[in-house]
Design an enzyme around this catalytic site. Structure first.
Site, PDB file in Angstrom:
ATOM      1  N   ARG A   1      11.377  -1.228  11.112  1.00  0.00           N
ATOM      2  CA  ARG A   1      10.313  -0.813  12.022  1.00  0.00           C
ATOM      3  C   ARG A   1      10.213  -1.748  13.214  1.00  0.00           C
ATOM      4  NH1 ARG A   1       4.994   0.322   8.409  1.00  0.00           N
ATOM      5  NH2 ARG A   1       4.099  -0.787  10.185  1.00  0.00           N
TER       6      ARG A   1
ATOM      7  N   ARG B   1      -9.723   0.780   9.133  1.00  0.00           N
ATOM      8  CA  ARG B   1      -9.189  -0.545   9.415  1.00  0.00           C
ATOM      9  C   ARG B   1     -10.152  -1.394  10.226  1.00  0.00           C
ATOM     10  NH1 ARG B   1      -3.313   0.393   8.916  1.00  0.00           N
ATOM     11  NH2 ARG B   1      -2.112  -1.390   9.543  1.00  0.00           N
TER      12      ARG B   1
ATOM     13  N   ARG C   1      -0.051  -9.048  13.422  1.00  0.00           N
ATOM     14  CA  ARG C   1      -0.657  -8.021  12.562  1.00  0.00           C
ATOM     15  C   ARG C   1      -1.496  -8.660  11.466  1.00  0.00           C
ATOM     16  NH1 ARG C   1       4.454  -5.203  10.962  1.00  0.00           N
ATOM     17  NH2 ARG C   1       3.187  -3.960   9.539  1.00  0.00           N
TER      18      ARG C   1
ATOM     19  N   ARG D   1      11.508  -5.552   5.102  1.00  0.00           N
ATOM     20  CA  ARG D   1      11.248  -4.118   4.823  1.00  0.00           C
ATOM     21  C   ARG D   1      12.228  -3.230   5.588  1.00  0.00           C
ATOM     22  NH1 ARG D   1       5.270  -1.800   5.375  1.00  0.00           N
ATOM     23  NH2 ARG D   1       5.400  -2.618   7.496  1.00  0.00           N
TER      24      ARG D   1
ATOM     25  N   LYS E   1       0.830  -1.214   0.000  1.00  0.00           N
ATOM     26  CA  LYS E   1       0.000   0.000   0.000  1.00  0.00           C
ATOM     27  C   LYS E   1       0.863   1.263   0.000  1.00  0.00           C
ATOM     28  CE  LYS E   1      -2.117  -1.109   3.822  1.00  0.00           C
ATOM     29  NZ  LYS E   1      -1.379  -2.365   4.097  1.00  0.00           N
TER      30      LYS E   1
HETATM   31  P1  ADP Z   1       2.206  -1.835   3.227  1.00  0.00           P
HETATM   32  O1  ADP Z   1       2.218  -0.329   3.231  1.00  0.00           O
HETATM   33  O2  ADP Z   1       0.992  -2.402   2.568  1.00  0.00           O
HETATM   34  O3  ADP Z   1       2.440  -2.413   4.588  1.00  0.00           O
HETATM   35  P2  ADP Z   1       4.788  -1.594   1.795  1.00  0.00           P
HETATM   36  O4  ADP Z   1       4.455  -0.729   0.632  1.00  0.00           O
HETATM   37  O5  ADP Z   1       5.527  -0.959   2.920  1.00  0.00           O
HETATM   38  O6  ADP Z   1       3.437  -2.319   2.342  1.00  0.00           O
HETATM   39  O7  ADP Z   1       5.586  -2.860   1.250  1.00  0.00           O
HETATM   40  C1  ADP Z   1       6.023  -3.913   2.132  1.00  0.00           C
HETATM   41  C2  ADP Z   1       7.393  -4.423   1.680  1.00  0.00           C
HETATM   42  O8  ADP Z   1       7.250  -5.111   0.430  1.00  0.00           O
HETATM   43  C3  ADP Z   1       8.428  -3.335   1.430  1.00  0.00           C
HETATM   44  O9  ADP Z   1       9.691  -3.812   1.841  1.00  0.00           O
HETATM   45  C4  ADP Z   1       8.386  -3.114  -0.079  1.00  0.00           C
HETATM   46  O10 ADP Z   1       9.640  -2.673  -0.571  1.00  0.00           O
HETATM   47  C5  ADP Z   1       8.020  -4.497  -0.601  1.00  0.00           C
HETATM   48  N1  ADP Z   1       7.158  -4.471  -1.805  1.00  0.00           N
HETATM   49  C6  ADP Z   1       6.167  -3.571  -2.089  1.00  0.00           C
HETATM   50  N2  ADP Z   1       5.565  -3.853  -3.260  1.00  0.00           N
HETATM   51  C7  ADP Z   1       6.180  -4.980  -3.740  1.00  0.00           C
HETATM   52  C8  ADP Z   1       6.005  -5.768  -4.928  1.00  0.00           C
HETATM   53  N3  ADP Z   1       5.051  -5.484  -5.838  1.00  0.00           N
HETATM   54  N4  ADP Z   1       6.819  -6.845  -5.096  1.00  0.00           N
HETATM   55  C9  ADP Z   1       7.757  -7.145  -4.164  1.00  0.00           C
HETATM   56  N5  ADP Z   1       7.975  -6.446  -3.031  1.00  0.00           N
HETATM   57  C10 ADP Z   1       7.200  -5.366  -2.805  1.00  0.00           C
HETATM   58  P1  ADP Z   2       1.161  -1.712   7.717  1.00  0.00           P
HETATM   59  O1  ADP Z   2       0.420  -1.153   6.555  1.00  0.00           O
HETATM   60  O2  ADP Z   2       2.554  -2.069   7.390  1.00  0.00           O
HETATM   61  O3  ADP Z   2       0.408  -2.791   8.415  1.00  0.00           O
HETATM   62  P2  ADP Z   2       0.746   0.801   9.114  1.00  0.00           P
HETATM   63  O4  ADP Z   2       1.915   1.688   9.037  1.00  0.00           O
HETATM   64  O5  ADP Z   2      -0.451   1.101   8.300  1.00  0.00           O
HETATM   65  O6  ADP Z   2       1.274  -0.671   8.890  1.00  0.00           O
HETATM   66  O7  ADP Z   2       0.241   0.723  10.632  1.00  0.00           O
HETATM   67  C1  ADP Z   2       1.139   0.488  11.702  1.00  0.00           C
HETATM   68  C2  ADP Z   2       0.362   0.418  13.011  1.00  0.00           C
HETATM   69  O8  ADP Z   2      -0.296   1.685  13.248  1.00  0.00           O
HETATM   70  C3  ADP Z   2      -0.777  -0.597  13.058  1.00  0.00           C
HETATM   71  O9  ADP Z   2      -0.336  -1.898  13.393  1.00  0.00           O
HETATM   72  C4  ADP Z   2      -1.670   0.008  14.150  1.00  0.00           C
HETATM   73  O10 ADP Z   2      -1.135  -0.213  15.437  1.00  0.00           O
HETATM   74  C5  ADP Z   2      -1.564   1.503  13.857  1.00  0.00           C
HETATM   75  N1  ADP Z   2      -2.609   1.963  12.931  1.00  0.00           N
HETATM   76  C6  ADP Z   2      -2.432   2.511  11.704  1.00  0.00           C
HETATM   77  N2  ADP Z   2      -3.609   2.835  11.127  1.00  0.00           N
HETATM   78  C7  ADP Z   2      -4.572   2.462  12.020  1.00  0.00           C
HETATM   79  C8  ADP Z   2      -6.000   2.520  12.012  1.00  0.00           C
HETATM   80  N3  ADP Z   2      -6.690   3.007  10.961  1.00  0.00           N
HETATM   81  N4  ADP Z   2      -6.657   2.051  13.110  1.00  0.00           N
HETATM   82  C9  ADP Z   2      -5.996   1.568  14.179  1.00  0.00           C
HETATM   83  N5  ADP Z   2      -4.655   1.472  14.235  1.00  0.00           N
HETATM   84  C10 ADP Z   2      -3.931   1.922  13.182  1.00  0.00           C
END
Ligand code: ADP
Ligand code: ADP
Ligand code: ZN
Length: 215
Positions: free
Chosen positions: A161, A89, A172, A128, A14
């Site tokens: 992270r 969420r 998660r 990541r 995302k």
């Molecule tokens: P999210 O915001 O949904 O948690 P991220 O955009 O941070 O996910 O991506 C999670 C990890 O996967 C990062 O280390 C990123 O570089 C990698 N990643 C993102 N998109 C792809 C893809 N299409 N193919 C392989 N790895 C990816």
């Molecule tokens: P990822 O996309 O990699 O799962 P985020 O950066 O979106 O992680 O979120 C990290 C953490 O921040 C979540 O595990 C949660 O604790 C908190 N968080 C983020 N967005 C929300 C939301 N909309 N509601 C509740 N908690 C949230």
């Protein structure tokens, strides 16, 4: 004018896609996770409240999250649309957000549901790395920086992270399945959702998204 919600499990890509969408369509990328992390880092009152939830991989309470997003959306840069990454969420957040929008005669144009299977999510999250300075995201294998540990964009230090550890990542994903995945059905009913295969590589995923949003 585009109002977009990005849905999908942790690690689906995302944030990675959001940066590109935000640039192409000129709308602000609003990540609740990024805003919470900034507050934790700066040890604000909000940061102190949310830190424990985040480190465990649990969700921050709905009321704090909804307040945060309503404050953020009242800023001028959201007048011409926005891209939400990580909100809503829970079904409760989505319902409250729908109320907020309808009170203002606004609506969501697209919900993009990016899906990736669990084993791949684990690999992505554990590998990541994020820039401490500008927030750019890398992956040790899939998207390594040119120089290990250093951000290509700004030269900042890359870090892992606190919640990208094996134990927390499992939790998660469980939290996603129990609390966030039901939103797919919720938005299915309003007919604005599109399903994107997130496992096809960065460029392909982006192209699929552009096909939905329009070039
Ligand atoms: P999210 O915001 O949904 O948690 P991220 O955009 O941070 O996910 O991506 C999670 C990890 O996967 C990062 O280390 C990123 O570089 C990698 N990643 C993102 N998109 C792809 C893809 N299409 N193919 C392989 N790895 C990816
Ligand atoms: P990822 O996309 O990699 O799962 P985020 O950066 O979106 O992680 O979120 C990290 C953490 O921040 C979540 O595990 C949660 O604790 C908190 N968080 C983020 N967005 C929300 C939301 N909309 N509601 C509740 N908690 C949230
Ligand atoms: Zn950087």
């Amino acid at each position: 004018m585009l109002r977009i919600i990005l849905l999908g499990p942790p690690g689906a890509g995302k944030g990675t896609q959001a940066s590109r969408i935000s640039e192409k369509y000129n709308i602000p990328h609003i990540s609740t996770g990024d805003i919470f992390r900034k507050n934790v880092k700066e040890e604000t009152a909000l940061g102190l409240k949310v830190k424990e939830y985040m480190n465990k991989g649990s969700l921050v309470p709905d009321d704090l999250t909804i307040q945060l997003i309503e404050d953020r959306l009242s800023a001028d840069d959201c007048k011409n649309g926005f891209l939400l990454d990580g909100f809503p969420r829970t079904v409760y957040q989505a319902e409250q957000f729908d109320k907020y929008l309808s009170e203002r005669n606004l609506s969501i144009d697209h919900v993009l549901d990016i899906d990736v299977k669990k084993e791949e999510l684990l690999t992505r999250l554990i590998g990541r790395r994020v820039c401490r300075n500008c927030g750019a995201t890398y992956h040790v294998i899939n998207m390594p920086p040119e120089k290990e540990g250093v951000c290509d964009v700004c030269g900042g230090e890359l870090y892992q992270r606190a919640d990208d550890t094996e134990a927390t990542v499992e939790n998660r994903i469980e939290v996603y399945l129990a609390q966030t995945k039901p939103l797919i059905d919720y938005y299915e009913k309003s007919g604005v959702i599109s399903h994107i295969d997130g496992a096809t590589g960065l460029e392909n995923v982006f192209n699929d998204i552009v096909d939905v949003l329009g070039a």
